[in-house]
Design a protein around this motif. Sequence first.
Motif, PDB file in Angstrom:
ATOM      1  N   ILE A   1      47.226  73.443 -32.322  1.00 26.57           N
ATOM      2  CA  ILE A   1      47.063  73.702 -30.893  1.00 26.57           C
ATOM      3  C   ILE A   1      48.378  73.476 -30.151  1.00 26.57           C
ATOM      4  O   ILE A   1      49.017  72.436 -30.286  1.00 26.57           O
ATOM      5  CB  ILE A   1      45.965  72.805 -30.290  1.00 26.57           C
ATOM      6  CG1 ILE A   1      44.599  73.219 -30.827  1.00 26.57           C
ATOM      7  CG2 ILE A   1      45.962  72.894 -28.781  1.00 26.57           C
ATOM      8  CD1 ILE A   1      43.448  72.438 -30.249  1.00 26.57           C
ATOM      9  N   ASP A   2      48.757  74.466 -29.398  1.00 26.97           N
ATOM     10  CA  ASP A   2      49.931  74.362 -28.534  1.00 26.97           C
ATOM     11  C   ASP A   2      49.435  73.888 -27.169  1.00 26.97           C
ATOM     12  O   ASP A   2      49.018  74.675 -26.325  1.00 26.97           O
ATOM     13  CB  ASP A   2      50.609  75.727 -28.430  1.00 26.97           C
ATOM     14  CG  ASP A   2      51.851  75.692 -27.554  1.00 26.97           C
ATOM     15  OD1 ASP A   2      52.197  74.601 -27.065  1.00 26.97           O
ATOM     16  OD2 ASP A   2      52.470  76.751 -27.351  1.00 26.97           O
ATOM     17  N   TRP A   3      49.492  72.588 -26.949  1.00 25.80           N
ATOM     18  CA  TRP A   3      48.920  72.018 -25.728  1.00 25.80           C
ATOM     19  C   TRP A   3      49.709  72.402 -24.490  1.00 25.80           C
ATOM     20  O   TRP A   3      49.159  72.450 -23.387  1.00 25.80           O
ATOM     21  CB  TRP A   3      48.826  70.493 -25.849  1.00 25.80           C
ATOM     22  CG  TRP A   3      47.796  70.062 -26.853  1.00 25.80           C
ATOM     23  CD1 TRP A   3      48.014  69.506 -28.067  1.00 25.80           C
ATOM     24  CD2 TRP A   3      46.376  70.189 -26.715  1.00 25.80           C
ATOM     25  NE1 TRP A   3      46.819  69.272 -28.713  1.00 25.80           N
ATOM     26  CE2 TRP A   3      45.792  69.673 -27.900  1.00 25.80           C
ATOM     27  CE3 TRP A   3      45.538  70.687 -25.719  1.00 25.80           C
ATOM     28  CZ2 TRP A   3      44.421  69.646 -28.103  1.00 25.80           C
ATOM     29  CZ3 TRP A   3      44.160  70.652 -25.920  1.00 25.80           C
ATOM     30  CH2 TRP A   3      43.619  70.133 -27.100  1.00 25.80           C
ATOM     31  N   THR A   4      50.978  72.679 -24.645  1.00 28.03           N
ATOM     32  CA  THR A   4      51.758  73.155 -23.499  1.00 28.03           C
ATOM     33  C   THR A   4      51.228  74.500 -23.019  1.00 28.03           C
ATOM     34  O   THR A   4      51.081  74.745 -21.819  1.00 28.03           O
ATOM     35  CB  THR A   4      53.243  73.269 -23.876  1.00 28.03           C
ATOM     36  OG1 THR A   4      53.726  71.998 -24.307  1.00 28.03           O
ATOM     37  CG2 THR A   4      54.058  73.754 -22.691  1.00 28.03           C
ATOM     38  N   SER A   5      50.937  75.376 -23.989  1.00 26.08           N
ATOM     39  CA  SER A   5      50.373  76.682 -23.645  1.00 26.08           C
ATOM     40  C   SER A   5      48.995  76.523 -23.011  1.00 26.08           C
ATOM     41  O   SER A   5      48.654  77.213 -22.045  1.00 26.08           O
ATOM     42  CB  SER A   5      50.291  77.559 -24.892  1.00 26.08           C
ATOM     43  OG  SER A   5      49.668  78.789 -24.611  1.00 26.08           O
ATOM     44  N   LYS A   6      48.188  75.590 -23.552  1.00 25.63           N
ATOM     45  CA  LYS A   6      46.858  75.357 -22.983  1.00 25.63           C
ATOM     46  C   LYS A   6      46.961  74.869 -21.540  1.00 25.63           C
ATOM     47  O   LYS A   6      46.189  75.290 -20.669  1.00 25.63           O
ATOM     48  CB  LYS A   6      46.096  74.318 -23.819  1.00 25.63           C
ATOM     49  CG  LYS A   6      45.849  74.710 -25.256  1.00 25.63           C
ATOM     50  CD  LYS A   6      44.988  75.946 -25.358  1.00 25.63           C
ATOM     51  CE  LYS A   6      44.724  76.305 -26.809  1.00 25.63           C
ATOM     52  NZ  LYS A   6      44.106  77.625 -26.979  1.00 25.63           N
ATOM     53  N   LEU A   7      47.889  73.965 -21.291  1.00 28.68           N
ATOM     54  CA  LEU A   7      48.063  73.461 -19.924  1.00 28.68           C
ATOM     55  C   LEU A   7      48.477  74.576 -18.982  1.00 28.68           C
ATOM     56  O   LEU A   7      47.981  74.664 -17.848  1.00 28.68           O
ATOM     57  CB  LEU A   7      49.122  72.353 -19.928  1.00 28.68           C
ATOM     58  CG  LEU A   7      49.463  71.741 -18.563  1.00 28.68           C
ATOM     59  CD1 LEU A   7      48.225  71.122 -17.923  1.00 28.68           C
ATOM     60  CD2 LEU A   7      50.572  70.700 -18.700  1.00 28.68           C
ATOM     61  N   ARG A   8      49.345  75.455 -19.446  1.00 29.09           N
ATOM     62  CA  ARG A   8      49.761  76.592 -18.618  1.00 29.09           C
ATOM     63  C   ARG A   8      48.577  77.501 -18.297  1.00 29.09           C
ATOM     64  O   ARG A   8      48.395  77.937 -17.158  1.00 29.09           O
ATOM     65  CB  ARG A   8      50.862  77.368 -19.329  1.00 29.09           C
ATOM     66  CG  ARG A   8      51.416  78.530 -18.501  1.00 29.09           C
ATOM     67  CD  ARG A   8      52.637  79.149 -19.138  1.00 29.09           C
ATOM     68  NE  ARG A   8      52.347  79.746 -20.432  1.00 29.09           N
ATOM     69  CZ  ARG A   8      52.735  79.235 -21.592  1.00 29.09           C
ATOM     70  NH1 ARG A   8      53.426  78.100 -21.623  1.00 29.09           N
ATOM     71  NH2 ARG A   8      52.432  79.836 -22.733  1.00 29.09           N
ATOM     72  N   HIS A   9      47.747  77.752 -19.318  1.00 31.82           N
ATOM     73  CA  HIS A   9      46.549  78.563 -19.091  1.00 31.82           C
ATOM     74  C   HIS A   9      45.605  77.877 -18.110  1.00 31.82           C
ATOM     75  O   HIS A   9      45.018  78.527 -17.226  1.00 31.82           O
ATOM     76  CB  HIS A   9      45.816  78.804 -20.414  1.00 31.82           C
ATOM     77  CG  HIS A   9      46.583  79.663 -21.369  1.00 31.82           C
ATOM     78  ND1 HIS A   9      46.229  79.807 -22.688  1.00 31.82           N
ATOM     79  CD2 HIS A   9      47.701  80.428 -21.192  1.00 31.82           C
ATOM     80  CE1 HIS A   9      47.078  80.608 -23.279  1.00 31.82           C
ATOM     81  NE2 HIS A   9      47.982  80.996 -22.394  1.00 31.82           N
ATOM     82  N   GLY A  10      45.436  76.549 -18.272  1.00 31.65           N
ATOM     83  CA  GLY A  10      44.543  75.813 -17.379  1.00 31.65           C
ATOM     84  C   GLY A  10      44.997  75.874 -15.931  1.00 31.65           C
ATOM     85  O   GLY A  10      44.178  76.011 -15.012  1.00 31.65           O
ATOM     86  N   LEU A  11      46.322  75.779 -15.718  1.00 27.15           N
ATOM     87  CA  LEU A  11      46.849  75.860 -14.351  1.00 27.15           C
ATOM     88  C   LEU A  11      46.644  77.257 -13.773  1.00 27.15           C
ATOM     89  O   LEU A  11      46.364  77.402 -12.568  1.00 27.15           O
ATOM     90  CB  LEU A  11      48.332  75.488 -14.352  1.00 27.15           C
ATOM     91  CG  LEU A  11      48.654  74.019 -14.669  1.00 27.15           C
ATOM     92  CD1 LEU A  11      50.164  73.803 -14.751  1.00 27.15           C
ATOM     93  CD2 LEU A  11      48.050  73.090 -13.608  1.00 27.15           C
ATOM     94  N   GLN A  12      46.760  78.278 -14.603  1.00 33.99           N
ATOM     95  CA  GLN A  12      46.512  79.639 -14.135  1.00 33.99           C
ATOM     96  C   GLN A  12      45.051  79.811 -13.726  1.00 33.99           C
ATOM     97  O   GLN A  12      44.744  80.442 -12.700  1.00 33.99           O
ATOM     98  CB  GLN A  12      46.881  80.643 -15.238  1.00 33.99           C
ATOM     99  CG  GLN A  12      48.369  80.753 -15.502  1.00 33.99           C
ATOM    100  CD  GLN A  12      48.670  81.650 -16.693  1.00 33.99           C
ATOM    101  OE1 GLN A  12      47.874  81.752 -17.622  1.00 33.99           O
ATOM    102  NE2 GLN A  12      49.829  82.292 -16.682  1.00 33.99           N
ATOM    103  N   VAL A  13      44.143  79.254 -14.534  1.00 35.04           N
ATOM    104  CA  VAL A  13      42.712  79.324 -14.215  1.00 35.04           C
ATOM    105  C   VAL A  13      42.417  78.559 -12.929  1.00 35.04           C
ATOM    106  O   VAL A  13      41.625  79.011 -12.084  1.00 35.04           O
ATOM    107  CB  VAL A  13      41.878  78.769 -15.396  1.00 35.04           C
ATOM    108  CG1 VAL A  13      40.424  78.577 -14.986  1.00 35.04           C
ATOM    109  CG2 VAL A  13      41.971  79.712 -16.593  1.00 35.04           C
TER     110      VAL A  13
END
Length: 356
Positions: free
Chosen positions: A12-24
Amino acid sequence: MTDHAARLGTKIDWTSKLRHGLQVLAFALAIATIQYGFQPDKPYGPPLIYSVLIAIITWAVIDIGREFFPSSAETGWPKGFAGVGLVAAGIVLGYLLGTTLGDRLCVFYGWFPAGTSGKSSHDLRSSLLITLMAGVAGSYYFYTVNKSAYLTRKMDEARQHASEARLKLLETQLEPHMLFNTLANLRALIGSDPQRAQVMLDHMIAYLRATLGASLATTHTLEAEFDRLRDYLELMAIRMGPRLGFTLDLPGELSQHQVPTLLLQPLVENSIKHGLEPKVQGGRVTVSARREDGFVVLEVADSGVGLSSTLEARPGFGVTQVRERLLATYGTSSAIELIAFPAGGTRAAARFPLKP
């Protein structure tokens, strides 16, 4: 921890997940603001809470849940019905959990009377429709982003494989060229000086052994490149005798820098064939490397007869090979130039970016 869980934690790329979460989250805030704009007489809090909770829960189920599907390891998204089912599950769970938590928070803050949801059937239908549309739109957006990243990776891999194949092809063209020249020289020596021919044969065997050992790789260190040039020049020195002198100058800081195999070989061959052999008294070949403004500059200079008008107008096999190999490895940021000295002799300089 299970093997799958351990594998999941490393992938899991948590940095990418955080970026997606902020977009959502930004998307959820926009939806809440639009809802409030249509109902300015009602408080902004309820649509904000419902929108954020539903969006974040839906995103977490889909974006983190897809990591549990082996089929998404390459493309980033589950294949077939698994992907559709994951989106449906995320929307349903996001709506149910989000509205439940939202009801309690709205009651806690006094926006709804205790024991009620404070939402009419029309509001429930609108909320469900918005959740469905936003969930599908958001999922499609992230699907296209992952698909685009996947295709980009595949294109980069294809380019890399193509470059490697091209370098291998150029090297296979270069090896026979050098080998045939050496065998021709050896054949001439066998009749005139068998003892020197034996020494030359020993050097050629050592050179070919080193060449075959490095043939599995498309690159090697500059130290290995200069070692192989030394073997080759020793071979030529046996044939030409005192007519050939050579100097190899490699700074220690560049010794481990990677370069395409046999990069300088054709330039050294050119110096001997077109520069020193036509000159009665022979001369010297100097091969050097230096660092210059973030670039590596490799030079092959000779004190031979100079650059003929034919070679100056149309570079031969060696220069063409070096230019193509530089382009295949470093792109247009590389260059090679031939310069004729006024007093005789030629300098060939290859220039390419300094890479760690």
